[in-house]
Write a protein that holds these residues in place. Structure first.
Motif, PDB file in Angstrom:
ATOM      1  N   SER A 201      39.919  24.782  41.138  1.00  0.00           N
ATOM      2  CA  SER A 201      40.982  25.710  41.594  1.00  0.00           C
ATOM      3  C   SER A 201      41.433  26.679  40.499  1.00  0.00           C
ATOM      4  CB  SER A 201      42.186  24.897  42.064  1.00  0.00           C
ATOM      5  OG  SER A 201      42.674  24.076  40.991  1.00  0.00           O
ATOM      6  N   HIS A 205      43.204  32.423  43.949  1.00  0.00           N
ATOM      7  CA  HIS A 205      44.481  32.895  44.543  1.00  0.00           C
ATOM      8  C   HIS A 205      44.196  33.261  46.005  1.00  0.00           C
ATOM      9  CE1 HIS A 205      42.452  36.565  43.165  1.00  0.00           C
ATOM     10  NE2 HIS A 205      42.993  37.122  44.253  1.00  0.00           N
ATOM     11  N   CYS A 206      45.224  33.187  46.806  1.00  0.00           N
ATOM     12  CA  CYS A 206      45.134  33.531  48.232  1.00  0.00           C
ATOM     13  C   CYS A 206      46.460  34.158  48.680  1.00  0.00           C
ATOM     14  CB  CYS A 206      44.796  32.295  49.070  1.00  0.00           C
ATOM     15  SG  CYS A 206      46.069  31.019  49.021  1.00  0.00           S
ATOM     16  N   VAL A 208      49.267  34.367  51.543  1.00  0.00           N
ATOM     17  CA  VAL A 208      49.811  33.560  52.643  1.00  0.00           C
ATOM     18  C   VAL A 208      51.010  34.298  53.259  1.00  0.00           C
ATOM     19  CG1 VAL A 208      49.043  31.376  51.671  1.00  0.00           C
ATOM     20  CG2 VAL A 208      51.278  32.290  51.046  1.00  0.00           C
ATOM     21  N   HIS A 222      50.358  30.569  57.297  1.00  0.00           N
ATOM     22  CA  HIS A 222      48.919  30.702  57.469  1.00  0.00           C
ATOM     23  C   HIS A 222      48.381  31.632  56.398  1.00  0.00           C
ATOM     24  CE1 HIS A 222      50.518  34.132  59.730  1.00  0.00           C
ATOM     25  NE2 HIS A 222      49.353  34.744  59.374  1.00  0.00           N
ATOM     26  N   ILE A 223      47.035  31.518  56.215  1.00  0.00           N
ATOM     27  CA  ILE A 223      46.360  32.298  55.177  1.00  0.00           C
ATOM     28  C   ILE A 223      46.059  33.682  55.723  1.00  0.00           C
ATOM     29  CG2 ILE A 223      44.339  32.452  53.707  1.00  0.00           C
ATOM     30  CD1 ILE A 223      46.205  30.197  52.940  1.00  0.00           C
ATOM     31  N   GLN A 225      44.676  36.176  53.518  1.00  0.00           N
ATOM     32  CA  GLN A 225      43.422  36.456  52.822  1.00  0.00           C
ATOM     33  C   GLN A 225      43.098  35.236  51.971  1.00  0.00           C
ATOM     34  OE1 GLN A 225      43.412  40.032  50.516  1.00  0.00           O
ATOM     35  NE2 GLN A 225      41.244  39.806  49.876  1.00  0.00           N
ATOM     36  N   GLY A 226      42.013  34.581  52.333  1.00  0.00           N
ATOM     37  CA  GLY A 226      41.659  33.334  51.643  1.00  0.00           C
ATOM     38  C   GLY A 226      41.062  33.557  50.257  1.00  0.00           C
ATOM     39  N   SER A 227      40.990  32.450  49.527  1.00  0.00           N
ATOM     40  CA  SER A 227      40.440  32.495  48.154  1.00  0.00           C
ATOM     41  C   SER A 227      38.923  32.277  48.146  1.00  0.00           C
ATOM     42  CB  SER A 227      41.094  31.405  47.306  1.00  0.00           C
ATOM     43  OG  SER A 227      40.795  30.110  47.847  1.00  0.00           O
ATOM     44  N   GLN A 230      38.185  26.686  50.719  1.00  0.00           N
ATOM     45  CA  GLN A 230      39.032  26.197  51.788  1.00  0.00           C
ATOM     46  C   GLN A 230      39.930  25.051  51.330  1.00  0.00           C
ATOM     47  OE1 GLN A 230      36.588  25.217  55.179  1.00  0.00           O
ATOM     48  NE2 GLN A 230      35.981  27.390  55.532  1.00  0.00           N
ATOM     49  N   ASP A 233      42.831  26.673  49.730  1.00  0.00           N
ATOM     50  CA  ASP A 233      43.700  27.325  50.711  1.00  0.00           C
ATOM     51  C   ASP A 233      44.532  26.281  51.451  1.00  0.00           C
ATOM     52  OD1 ASP A 233      42.592  29.699  49.906  1.00  0.00           O
ATOM     53  OD2 ASP A 233      41.206  29.858  51.611  1.00  0.00           O
ATOM     54  N   ARG A 234      43.919  25.130  51.884  1.00  0.00           N
ATOM     55  CA  ARG A 234      44.680  24.117  52.590  1.00  0.00           C
ATOM     56  C   ARG A 234      45.731  23.477  51.683  1.00  0.00           C
ATOM     57  NH1 ARG A 234      39.522  22.872  54.893  1.00  0.00           N
ATOM     58  NH2 ARG A 234      39.239  21.194  53.357  1.00  0.00           N
TER      59      ARG A 234
END
Length: 273
Positions: A201, A205-206, A208, A222-223, A225-227, A230, A233-234
């Motif tokens: 990790s 960055h993501c 939210v 919720h995400i 733009q994801g990193s 997964q 992100d979770r």
């Protein structure tokens, strides 16, 4: 009077004739004396010193002739003068012509007066129409000026209100940005504290998006733009729920500035490689 008038011309004429007769006799005697031949045979002509003369009567003796008086002239009895003049028909025709002339003159005067009145009325109506047009034009100009003034006033007021609203929105936006910036930093710090590091990790960055309610409870996350990881992100979503209740303003109006709240979560330094 009539007898004396008739005798006077007769006497005058008789005297005239008598005078003519006497003049004729005198003229005859004068001519006879001038042209009579004198007997001068007994006169002996001698030397120039002897003068023979005889005496003749210097003035001839005239014997008056009886006067010849012509008989009186019988003059015709003068007829009574007959007065001549226009007849009744002529007088009636003249009166009719005079009356017709007067009537025609009266009609002409009435017609001229009517025409003058009509012209005066037409001029008055024209002046009234021009005055009405001028008043209407002046009223239209005044109305247009009032409309322009009202429009300018309304525009000025609208612009002032728009400036006030823009200023209010700018102030509200500035206030909202201040509130969002302040509480976003607090929420990011709370989520970072509740996040549990996961493998691989470091440097992730993501983005939210979180929806909050009064008291800081999370009703959605919720995400955006994801990193690309997964698991990471979770873990960020789990950290958001675990950090609740999140720090939010007590005012509902200010809370609206935070909903929805979008922020970027970056893995803290020291995360697992």
């Amino acid at each position: 009077m009539a007898g004396r008038t008739r005798e006077a011309p007769g006497r005058t004429r008789a005297a005239f004739y008598s005078l003519l007769v006497h003049l004729a006799v005198i003229a005859f005697l004068a001519v006879s004396f001038r042209f009579s031949e004198l007997d001068t045979s007994y006169v002996i002509k001698s030397g120039p010193d002897v003068i023979h003369a005889f005496m003749v009567q210097s003035h001839p003796v005239f014997h008056p002739l009886p006067s010849i008086v012509p008989p009186p002239e019988v003059l015709p009895t003068p007829r009574p003068a007959v007065r001549t003049g226009p007849s009744r028909a002529q007088l009636a025709a003249a009166r009719a012509r005079q009356k017709a002339l007067q009537e025609a003159r009266a009609k002409a005067q009435a017609l001229a007066k009517a025409q003058a009145l009509a012209k005066a009325r037409a001029r008055a109506e024209q002046a009234a129409r021009e005055a009405a047009q001028k008043r209407l034009k002046a009223e239209e100009q005044a109305a247009a000026a009032r409309a322009r003034a009202n429009l300018q006033h309304e525009v000025a007021q609208a612009m002032a209100r728009a400036r006030e609203r823009a200023a209010a929105r700018a102030a509200a936006a500035a206030q909202a940005r201040g509130i969002v910036d302040r509480y976003k930093a607090l929420i990011e710090a709370r989520v970072s504290a509740a996040w549990v590091a996961v493998p691989q990790s470091r440097g992730l960055h993501c983005t939210v998006r979180v929806r909050l309610i009064a008291g800081g409870q999370v009703v959605g996350a919720h995400i955006v733009q994801g990193s690309g990881n997964q698991v990471f992100d979770r873990s960020v979503i789990a950290a958001i729920y675990n950090a609740a209740p999140l720090p939010v303003p007590r005012s509902a109006a200010k809370l609206r500035y935070l909903n929805p709240l979008t922020f970027i979560f970056t893995a803290p330094k020291g995360s697992l490689p």
